[in-house]
Motif scaffolding. Structure first.
Motif, PDB file in Angstrom:
ATOM      1  N   VAL A 131     -46.070  58.479  60.751  1.00 44.68           N
ATOM      2  CA  VAL A 131     -47.407  59.005  61.060  1.00 44.68           C
ATOM      3  C   VAL A 131     -47.500  58.836  62.786  1.00 44.68           C
ATOM      4  CG1 VAL A 131     -49.832  58.793  60.956  1.00 44.68           C
ATOM      5  CG2 VAL A 131     -48.270  58.633  58.946  1.00 44.68           C
ATOM      6  N   PRO A 132     -47.360  60.093  63.428  1.00 44.71           N
ATOM      7  CA  PRO A 132     -47.666  59.918  64.853  1.00 44.71           C
ATOM      8  C   PRO A 132     -48.984  59.026  65.355  1.00 44.71           C
ATOM      9  CG  PRO A 132     -48.326  62.079  64.387  1.00 44.71           C
ATOM     10  CD  PRO A 132     -47.830  61.330  63.020  1.00 44.71           C
ATOM     11  N   LYS A 133     -48.668  58.164  66.456  1.00 45.56           N
ATOM     12  CA  LYS A 133     -50.017  57.658  66.852  1.00 45.56           C
ATOM     13  C   LYS A 133     -51.039  58.657  67.408  1.00 45.56           C
ATOM     14  CE  LYS A 133     -51.129  53.676  70.049  1.00 45.56           C
ATOM     15  NZ  LYS A 133     -50.509  52.570  70.835  1.00 45.56           N
ATOM     16  N   LEU A 134     -52.166  58.249  67.334  1.00 45.18           N
ATOM     17  CA  LEU A 134     -53.081  59.268  68.010  1.00 45.18           C
ATOM     18  C   LEU A 134     -53.257  59.182  69.348  1.00 45.18           C
ATOM     19  CD1 LEU A 134     -56.253  58.691  65.267  1.00 45.18           C
ATOM     20  CD2 LEU A 134     -54.365  60.686  65.604  1.00 45.18           C
ATOM     21  N   THR A 135     -53.457  60.331  70.137  1.00 43.89           N
ATOM     22  CA  THR A 135     -53.860  60.220  71.545  1.00 43.89           C
ATOM     23  C   THR A 135     -55.059  59.634  71.694  1.00 43.89           C
ATOM     24  OG1 THR A 135     -54.450  62.403  71.583  1.00 43.89           O
ATOM     25  CG2 THR A 135     -51.891  62.156  71.935  1.00 43.89           C
ATOM     26  N   GLU A 137     -57.459  61.321  73.592  1.00 42.75           N
ATOM     27  CA  GLU A 137     -57.950  62.531  73.111  1.00 42.75           C
ATOM     28  C   GLU A 137     -58.281  62.772  71.702  1.00 42.75           C
ATOM     29  OE1 GLU A 137     -58.234  67.514  73.916  1.00 42.75           O
ATOM     30  OE2 GLU A 137     -56.540  66.111  74.434  1.00 42.75           O
ATOM     31  N   GLN A 138     -57.362  62.299  70.795  1.00 41.37           N
ATOM     32  CA  GLN A 138     -57.574  62.731  69.137  1.00 41.37           C
ATOM     33  C   GLN A 138     -58.366  61.593  68.745  1.00 41.37           C
ATOM     34  OE1 GLN A 138     -53.226  62.488  68.414  1.00 41.37           O
ATOM     35  NE2 GLN A 138     -53.404  64.921  67.817  1.00 41.37           N
ATOM     36  N   GLU A 139     -58.461  60.395  69.265  1.00 45.23           N
ATOM     37  CA  GLU A 139     -59.127  59.174  68.712  1.00 45.23           C
ATOM     38  C   GLU A 139     -60.832  59.479  69.141  1.00 45.23           C
ATOM     39  OE1 GLU A 139     -57.965  55.719  70.841  1.00 45.23           O
ATOM     40  OE2 GLU A 139     -56.321  55.495  69.097  1.00 45.23           O
ATOM     41  N   GLY A 140     -60.789  60.118  70.295  1.00 44.50           N
ATOM     42  CA  GLY A 140     -62.050  60.649  70.683  1.00 44.50           C
ATOM     43  C   GLY A 140     -62.950  61.705  69.751  1.00 44.50           C
ATOM     44  N   ASN A 141     -61.847  62.420  69.480  1.00 40.47           N
ATOM     45  CA  ASN A 141     -62.471  63.754  68.682  1.00 40.47           C
ATOM     46  C   ASN A 141     -62.793  63.092  67.309  1.00 40.47           C
ATOM     47  OD1 ASN A 141     -61.964  65.767  70.073  1.00 40.47           O
ATOM     48  ND2 ASN A 141     -59.850  66.179  69.969  1.00 40.47           N
ATOM     49  N   PHE A 142     -61.812  62.324  66.565  1.00 47.88           N
ATOM     50  CA  PHE A 142     -62.216  61.735  65.357  1.00 47.88           C
ATOM     51  C   PHE A 142     -63.525  61.078  65.235  1.00 47.88           C
ATOM     52  CE2 PHE A 142     -57.396  62.211  64.464  1.00 47.88           C
ATOM     53  CZ  PHE A 142     -57.785  63.425  63.538  1.00 47.88           C
ATOM     54  N   ALA A 143     -63.593  60.192  66.366  1.00 47.42           N
ATOM     55  CA  ALA A 143     -64.918  59.382  66.593  1.00 47.42           C
ATOM     56  C   ALA A 143     -66.209  60.178  66.596  1.00 47.42           C
ATOM     57  CB  ALA A 143     -64.832  58.543  67.856  1.00 47.42           C
ATOM     58  N   MET A 144     -65.896  61.304  67.358  1.00 47.73           N
ATOM     59  CA  MET A 144     -67.267  62.304  67.495  1.00 47.73           C
ATOM     60  C   MET A 144     -67.533  62.821  65.996  1.00 47.73           C
ATOM     61  SD  MET A 144     -67.902  65.883  69.618  1.00 47.73           S
ATOM     62  CE  MET A 144     -66.553  66.684  68.520  1.00 47.73           C
ATOM     63  N   MET A 145     -66.353  63.116  65.406  1.00 47.14           N
ATOM     64  CA  MET A 145     -66.627  63.754  63.981  1.00 47.14           C
ATOM     65  C   MET A 145     -67.352  62.814  63.004  1.00 47.14           C
ATOM     66  SD  MET A 145     -63.399  66.627  63.419  1.00 47.14           S
ATOM     67  CE  MET A 145     -62.132  65.548  63.847  1.00 47.14           C
ATOM     68  N   ARG A 146     -66.804  61.319  63.114  1.00 49.52           N
ATOM     69  CA  ARG A 146     -67.166  60.441  62.214  1.00 49.52           C
ATOM     70  C   ARG A 146     -68.749  60.159  62.750  1.00 49.52           C
ATOM     71  NH1 ARG A 146     -62.259  57.853  63.162  1.00 49.52           N
ATOM     72  NH2 ARG A 146     -63.225  56.727  64.867  1.00 49.52           N
ATOM     73  N   GLY A 147     -69.021  60.280  63.762  1.00 47.38           N
ATOM     74  CA  GLY A 147     -70.381  60.099  64.117  1.00 47.38           C
ATOM     75  C   GLY A 147     -71.292  61.103  63.781  1.00 47.38           C
ATOM     76  N   LEU A 148     -70.827  62.331  63.675  1.00 45.98           N
ATOM     77  CA  LEU A 148     -71.797  63.470  63.457  1.00 45.98           C
ATOM     78  C   LEU A 148     -72.038  63.535  61.783  1.00 45.98           C
ATOM     79  CD1 LEU A 148     -70.248  66.424  65.643  1.00 45.98           C
ATOM     80  CD2 LEU A 148     -72.488  65.521  65.796  1.00 45.98           C
ATOM     81  N   VAL A 149     -70.876  63.168  61.161  1.00 49.31           N
ATOM     82  CA  VAL A 149     -71.114  62.865  59.764  1.00 49.31           C
ATOM     83  C   VAL A 149     -71.992  61.890  59.354  1.00 49.31           C
ATOM     84  CG1 VAL A 149     -69.561  62.224  57.735  1.00 49.31           C
ATOM     85  CG2 VAL A 149     -68.710  63.845  59.207  1.00 49.31           C
TER      86      VAL A 149
END
Length: 594
Positions: A131-135, A137-149
């Motif tokens: 599993v590739p390590k998240l960049t 930018e990707q970590e930020g994307n996922f964090a934003m989506m978790r917050g919106l959810v």
């Protein structure tokens, strides 16, 4: 015998376990396809796992077996539903292509084996790939989506009248907007999760949320011609498509109308999606193409060459000029686009970017209309109309279809030398894939290998003199006017549709030439002496069932053929209209161009 001197037995070798075999020090996954979906497939699925520990091989084998069993069930369901409506679309999704060329004898068992093998190899790659390590930018994307959810969940609880986080639920829209703004300005700040310590209260049921918007534009809605793509050294799609079509022409021996159609549809794909490096396309590109051609008019008269492809599409967004059938999209358009990628991947050494992609087709796309049975009254109407025609194809193709159960395309390509007396007093027709006429080789539409086996001609065709006349034609086509046209099978279908309309059989689109194939099989099913195995061989279908059912000859025996040659005719149908016909005059008659 009991003896104290009995030699000790050698210690048994440890078995690799279920679905595993060991070759030297390497393990291999092995699993057979169920007989229900691959009755003629003797070769098992085999996938090398390499030199690994037994426990690891056991774990991988269990996972692959679970995936395989799920796909076996899916394929079995699709095969039971029918070749055209379910099986080939499923193969298209699993393989990334499902090309069905009239020039290729397709074995559904082998295609199922290939599909599942490719799927399992892909699954094995996913199991082993780290599993590739998240960049960041990707970590930020996922964090934003978790917050919106999280915010959306609390708002939904409030609207449903449940306990909710007052701070998040009461200020959901504002907090969501601020979270997005904060992420755009500083993606790292989105990693801070919303607080879990704010007070909770009871909400009032509300019908409005506002956080979820079904009208948002997706990647497939963008103009894919201008989407930014990574640089590549691979050739453009147009070059790969040209190489693929050139290979098909070489395999076929000559260029056909199918090649011209493929060129037109591949050019349309480029015009709508763009001509990019072949390895830089994504499944989204194919979905975007489907989303656009759902507005593509089916008739050529509504596609003037003076307009661009997008202008033609825009002129039919209200479907005033009709719409494409689902099978046309799946087999006609995707059926020529996906093979380009499958052919180019090994040729130019890259991973097929659209392999195993599952596309969504619009609800507006017309489903294939299944054939419906014809009543004896309508068959009498049809036969009376047949004998009033001066053309051999109109007169003899319908009775041939009803008395043999074979497909229209195959019957239209018969030549005199195909007719043989296989057994004493029993005549059959056997059409090979290639036939030489006047020094030129013509490829016949043999759909499967089983379709190329001989089928029995009913004795009624002998009684009216048709079999004797057909034999005298030698190496000539029995329906020459059709064979002088660009697409004999398609033209024959059009002629038969006009014939049915003229006979007054036009209330239901399901009542067509193919209906007579079903009528014959149904009548044969009523004969107790004719088993399912014999019916399938006569109709050109694969023999299914257990191993015992597949033993014996792969073609009809003399006693079995005799049953079909003397199958009782329906007393409600007047076959006498075909007696006393002048086949020579009918064969010589030609239609005039209007």
């Amino acid at each position: 015998m009991i003896s104290a001197k009995q030699r000790k037995k050698a210690r048994p070798r440890s078995s690799p376990g279920l679905y595993l075999i060991k070759t030297g020090s390497a393990y291999m996954f092995q699993m057979r396809l169920p007989k229900e979906i691959a009755p003629d497939c003797k070769r098992p699925i085999r996938i090398g796992l390499g030199v690994i520990r037994k426990a690891e091989a056991r774990r991988i084998a269990d996972q692959l077996a679970a995936i395989a069993r799920q796909k076996f069930k899916q394929i079995g369901t699709a095969m039971a539903a029918g070749d055209e409506t379910e099986f080939w679309p499923l193969m298209e999704d699993m393989l990334g292509f499902a090309e069905r060329d009239a020039s290729t004898a397709v074995d559904s068992s082998q295609r199922a084996l290939l599909a599942v093998t490719m799927l399992l190899k892909s699954a094995l790659y996913d199991m082993r790939g780290p599993v590739p390590k998240l960049t960041p930018e990707q970590e930020g994307n996922f964090a934003m989506m978790r917050g919106l959810v999280r915010i959306g969940q609390e708002k939904a609880r409030k609207d449903a009248g449940e306990d909710y986080d007052k701070q998040l639920g009461d200020n959901a829209e504002l907090l969501a907007e601020r979270l997005v703004d904060r992420f755009q300005n500083d993606s790292g700040s989105a990693l801070t999760p919303p607080s879990d310590n704010s007070p909770r209260t009871k909400g009032k049921i509300s019908a409005r949320s506002g956080l979820i918007n079904s009208k948002v534009k997706t990647e497939a809605d963008m103009d894919r011609r201008n989407v930014q793509r990574d640089p590549s050294t691979k050739p453009l799609f147009s070059e790969a498509a040209s190489a693929y079509l050139a290979q098909r022409v070489e395999e076929m021996g000559k260029e056909s109308k199918d090649i011209g159609t493929a060129e037109t549809r591949l050019t349309l794909f480029i015009e709508l999606i763009g001509d990019h490096p072949i390895d830089r396309y994504t499944p989204t590109d194919l979905q975007a193409f489907i989303n656009l051609i759902k507005f593509w008019p089916p008739k050529e008269k509504h596609r003037p060459p003076s307009l661009s492809a997008m202008e033609i599409i825009d002129s039919n967004r209200d479907y005033s000029k009709g719409w494409l059938a689902k099978t046309t999209m799946q087999n006609g358009y995707m059926g020529v686009i996906k093979p380009v990628f499958s052919d180019a991947a090994p040729r130019y050494d890259f991973d097929n970017p659209v392999k195993n992609v599952a596309l969504k087709y619009p609800k507006s796309a017309r489903d294939k209309i299944p054939a419906e049975p014809l009543s004896s009254k309508k068959l009498n109407q049809l036969f009376r109309t047949c004998v009033q025609s001066p053309y051999i194809d109109n007169v003899m193709l319908p009775p041939l279809g009803l008395l043999t159960s074979r497909r229209l395309g195959l019957l239209a390509h018969l030549v005199g030398t195909d007719i043989k007396e296989k057994f004493e007093g029993i005549w059959v027709a056997e059409a090979n894939g290639l036939v030489e006429i006047n020094g030129k080789w013509t490829r016949r539409p043999i759909k499967t290998s089983e379709s190329g086996r001989y089928f029995v001609l009913h004795n009624f065709l002998v009684e009216i003199g048709y079999v004797e006349w057909a034999r005298k034609q030698g190496g000539q086509f029995l329906f020459p006017q059709l064979m002088n046209l660009v697409d004999p099978s398609k033209t024959a279908s059009q002629y038969m549709r006009r014939l049915f309309d003229k006979a007054g059989i036009k209330e239901s689109p399901g009542e067509r030439f193919h209906s007579m194939r079903g009528d014959y099989i149904t009548q044969a099913r009523e004969e107790k002496k004719i088993g399912e195995r014999e019916r399938r061989m006569q109709a050109g279908h694969a023999v299914t069932g257990d191993d015992h059912n597949k033993y014996g000859w792969k073609t009809l025996t003399e006693s079995e053929a005799e049953l079909f040659a003397n199958l009782p005719l329906n007393p409600k149908i007047d076959f006498s209209v075909f007696r006393g016909l002048d086949f020579d005059s009918l064969w010589k008659a030609r239609r005039r161009k209007k």
